[in-house]
Design a protein around this motif. Structure first.
Motif, PDB file in Angstrom:
ATOM      1  N   LYS A   5      23.879   3.355  24.810  1.00 56.47           N
ATOM      2  CA  LYS A   5      25.453   3.854  24.468  1.00 56.47           C
ATOM      3  C   LYS A   5      25.591   3.302  23.300  1.00 56.47           C
ATOM      4  O   LYS A   5      25.292   2.404  22.922  1.00 56.47           O
ATOM      5  CB  LYS A   5      26.388   3.611  25.711  1.00 56.47           C
ATOM      6  CG  LYS A   5      26.038   4.498  26.778  1.00 56.47           C
ATOM      7  CD  LYS A   5      27.188   4.256  27.895  1.00 56.47           C
ATOM      8  CE  LYS A   5      26.974   5.142  29.042  1.00 56.47           C
ATOM      9  NZ  LYS A   5      28.078   4.924  30.257  1.00 56.47           N
ATOM     10  N   LYS A   6      26.720   3.843  22.645  1.00 53.51           N
ATOM     11  CA  LYS A   6      27.428   3.402  21.437  1.00 53.51           C
ATOM     12  C   LYS A   6      28.720   2.912  21.667  1.00 53.51           C
ATOM     13  O   LYS A   6      29.840   3.549  22.136  1.00 53.51           O
ATOM     14  CB  LYS A   6      27.291   4.349  20.324  1.00 53.51           C
ATOM     15  CG  LYS A   6      27.605   3.982  18.678  1.00 53.51           C
ATOM     16  CD  LYS A   6      27.595   5.027  17.938  1.00 53.51           C
ATOM     17  CE  LYS A   6      26.322   6.029  17.840  1.00 53.51           C
ATOM     18  NZ  LYS A   6      26.273   7.085  17.063  1.00 53.51           N
ATOM     19  N   ILE A   7      28.942   1.642  21.116  1.00 53.88           N
ATOM     20  CA  ILE A   7      30.378   1.187  21.520  1.00 53.88           C
ATOM     21  C   ILE A   7      30.836   0.405  19.982  1.00 53.88           C
ATOM     22  O   ILE A   7      30.121  -0.058  19.136  1.00 53.88           O
ATOM     23  CB  ILE A   7      30.317  -0.156  22.492  1.00 53.88           C
ATOM     24  CG1 ILE A   7      31.771  -0.819  22.575  1.00 53.88           C
ATOM     25  CG2 ILE A   7      29.245  -1.256  22.004  1.00 53.88           C
ATOM     26  CD1 ILE A   7      31.870  -1.924  23.873  1.00 53.88           C
ATOM     27  N   TYR A  42      23.701  -1.252  24.574  1.00 53.74           N
ATOM     28  CA  TYR A  42      24.627  -0.788  23.648  1.00 53.74           C
ATOM     29  C   TYR A  42      24.197  -1.052  22.168  1.00 53.74           C
ATOM     30  O   TYR A  42      23.627  -1.944  21.749  1.00 53.74           O
ATOM     31  CB  TYR A  42      26.078  -1.377  23.816  1.00 53.74           C
ATOM     32  CG  TYR A  42      26.503  -0.845  24.962  1.00 53.74           C
ATOM     33  CD1 TYR A  42      27.461   0.167  25.178  1.00 53.74           C
ATOM     34  CD2 TYR A  42      26.347  -1.776  26.281  1.00 53.74           C
ATOM     35  CE1 TYR A  42      28.099   0.532  26.243  1.00 53.74           C
ATOM     36  CE2 TYR A  42      27.090  -1.511  27.595  1.00 53.74           C
ATOM     37  CZ  TYR A  42      27.963  -0.423  27.436  1.00 53.74           C
ATOM     38  OH  TYR A  42      28.756  -0.049  28.581  1.00 53.74           O
ATOM     39  N   GLU A 161      30.593   9.294  16.834  1.00 56.82           N
ATOM     40  CA  GLU A 161      30.351   9.670  18.238  1.00 56.82           C
ATOM     41  C   GLU A 161      30.040   8.752  19.253  1.00 56.82           C
ATOM     42  O   GLU A 161      29.196   8.691  20.048  1.00 56.82           O
ATOM     43  CB  GLU A 161      29.127  10.843  18.037  1.00 56.82           C
ATOM     44  CG  GLU A 161      29.595  11.897  17.054  1.00 56.82           C
ATOM     45  CD  GLU A 161      28.684  12.830  16.999  1.00 56.82           C
ATOM     46  OE1 GLU A 161      27.290  12.510  17.133  1.00 56.82           O
ATOM     47  OE2 GLU A 161      28.693  13.990  16.648  1.00 56.82           O
ATOM     48  N   ASP A 163      30.695   6.169  22.481  1.00 55.73           N
ATOM     49  CA  ASP A 163      31.069   6.334  23.904  1.00 55.73           C
ATOM     50  C   ASP A 163      32.304   5.535  24.481  1.00 55.73           C
ATOM     51  O   ASP A 163      33.157   5.739  25.012  1.00 55.73           O
ATOM     52  CB  ASP A 163      29.970   5.697  24.731  1.00 55.73           C
ATOM     53  CG  ASP A 163      28.690   6.688  24.631  1.00 55.73           C
ATOM     54  OD1 ASP A 163      28.481   7.657  25.271  1.00 55.73           O
ATOM     55  OD2 ASP A 163      27.885   6.059  23.840  1.00 55.73           O
ATOM     56  N   LEU A 164      32.672   4.262  23.500  1.00 51.03           N
ATOM     57  CA  LEU A 164      33.755   3.523  23.886  1.00 51.03           C
ATOM     58  C   LEU A 164      34.436   2.815  22.556  1.00 51.03           C
ATOM     59  O   LEU A 164      33.392   2.517  21.736  1.00 51.03           O
ATOM     60  CB  LEU A 164      33.276   2.524  24.878  1.00 51.03           C
ATOM     61  CG  LEU A 164      34.181   1.385  25.211  1.00 51.03           C
ATOM     62  CD1 LEU A 164      35.526   1.908  25.945  1.00 51.03           C
ATOM     63  CD2 LEU A 164      33.576   0.218  26.202  1.00 51.03           C
ATOM     64  N   LEU A 228      37.426  10.383  23.901  1.00 47.65           N
ATOM     65  CA  LEU A 228      36.867   9.035  23.898  1.00 47.65           C
ATOM     66  C   LEU A 228      37.360   7.949  24.806  1.00 47.65           C
ATOM     67  O   LEU A 228      38.635   8.034  24.642  1.00 47.65           O
ATOM     68  CB  LEU A 228      36.774   8.485  22.378  1.00 47.65           C
ATOM     69  CG  LEU A 228      36.044   7.093  21.746  1.00 47.65           C
ATOM     70  CD1 LEU A 228      34.736   7.082  22.424  1.00 47.65           C
ATOM     71  CD2 LEU A 228      36.278   7.087  20.506  1.00 47.65           C
ATOM     72  N   GLU A 229      36.828   7.336  25.151  1.00 49.85           N
ATOM     73  CA  GLU A 229      37.530   6.218  26.141  1.00 49.85           C
ATOM     74  C   GLU A 229      37.656   4.953  25.182  1.00 49.85           C
ATOM     75  O   GLU A 229      36.839   4.512  24.323  1.00 49.85           O
ATOM     76  CB  GLU A 229      36.554   5.583  27.213  1.00 49.85           C
ATOM     77  CG  GLU A 229      37.085   4.580  28.256  1.00 49.85           C
ATOM     78  CD  GLU A 229      36.019   3.990  29.213  1.00 49.85           C
ATOM     79  OE1 GLU A 229      36.419   2.931  29.847  1.00 49.85           O
ATOM     80  OE2 GLU A 229      35.266   4.880  29.319  1.00 49.85           O
ATOM     81  N   GLY A 256      38.710   7.935  30.312  1.00 50.03           N
ATOM     82  CA  GLY A 256      37.637   7.309  31.299  1.00 50.03           C
ATOM     83  C   GLY A 256      37.775   7.721  32.725  1.00 50.03           C
ATOM     84  O   GLY A 256      38.544   8.394  33.204  1.00 50.03           O
TER      85      GLY A 256
END
Length: 256
Positions: A5-7, A42, A161, A163-164, A228-229, A256
């Motif tokens: 995931k990308k943060i 991440y 893009e 995730d958080l 997006l969260e 979320g």
């Protein structure tokens, strides 16, 4: 990389200074160790304020009135290379490689520029680098005047893009009142409609960063608009990144 995931983690001036008027090496080392602990799950993009605070450790430039913004731009120009050097030294000592990206809001208005930014961030993550993003204060003053990179980090999260988006600041999140002024204020842990919490915002100038809850609400609106969260997390808590991700302590989550 695709399985991770990308943060996007935005760290404000108040966190980087540890409540003082100087950049805290210990805080940056703690941040690096936390990023190291989640890198197997991440990909991390860091949005960092603090250039002006860094410069004030080396230079004294005092102006008032119409020259105040220009003075802050000069301080940002002095402090930015010193700040990225601190990140490079501290993160590098733990085996983390960093890259600097300076952006302005105009980069998000132009489709070609947005694609170039997106491609650069993707490649940096692919090569194992942590992009460290700040506003280019020499040519833009949006964050100097208002925001402390809150809005910029939302744009970065959207364009990459992610995730958080995690906004790291000096408070646990959104309260029913300003907790610095009202000890009985209650933390709001989950927000799905930003309009419902705007009435609770009471700003307090801490003399460090320019970001307050108003700019964080605006960032949340951008994130929610794009599915997006976003979370607001207290940077003074131990292991605030992994703790927020695991729900180990209370904070405010949008969407979320």
């Amino acid at each position: 990389m695709e399985q991770k995931k990308k943060i996007v983690i935005k760290v404000g001036t108040s966190t980087l200074t540890g409540g003082s008027n100087r950049i805290s090496y210990a805080t940056i080392e703690n941040l690096a160790r936390q990023i190291l602990s989640i890198r197997d799950r991440y990909n991390v993009i860091l949005v960092s304020s603090g250039a002006i605070a860094t410069a004030r450790q080396f230079a004294e430039i005092h102006q008032t009135g119409t020259a105040q913004i220009e003075s802050k731009q000069a301080l940002a120009a002095i402090g930015q290379p010193k700040l990225i050097r601190i990140f490079d030294e501290v993160f590098g000592s733990l085996g983390l490689q960093v890259a600097q990206c300076l952006l302005t809001y105009r980069d998000f208005d132009n489709e070609t520029a947005k694609e170039n930014v997106r491609n650069t961030l993707h490649k940096l993550l692919e090569f194992g680098y942590i992009p460290i993003i700040n506003e280019n204060d020499t040519v833009a003053v949006d964050e100097i005047i208002f925001g402390d990179n809150d809005k910029l980090s939302a744009y970065v999260a959207i364009i990459s893009e992610a995730d958080l988006l995690m906004l790291v600041t000096d408070i646990d999140g959104i309260y029913t009142q300003n907790p610095h002024l009202h000890p009985e204020a209650e933390l709001i842990e989950h927000v799905t409609d930003t309009e419902s919490v705007k009435a609770f915002i009471q700003e307090r100038d801490n003399g460090l960063g320019t970001g307050g809850m108003t700019s964080k609400i605006y960032a949340a609106e951008l994130c929610l608009r794009h599915g997006l969260e976003m979370r607001i997390v207290n940077g003074s808590r131990p292991a605030f990144i992994s703790g927020a991700l695991s729900g180990a302590f209370r904070h405010t989550r949008f969407g979320g």
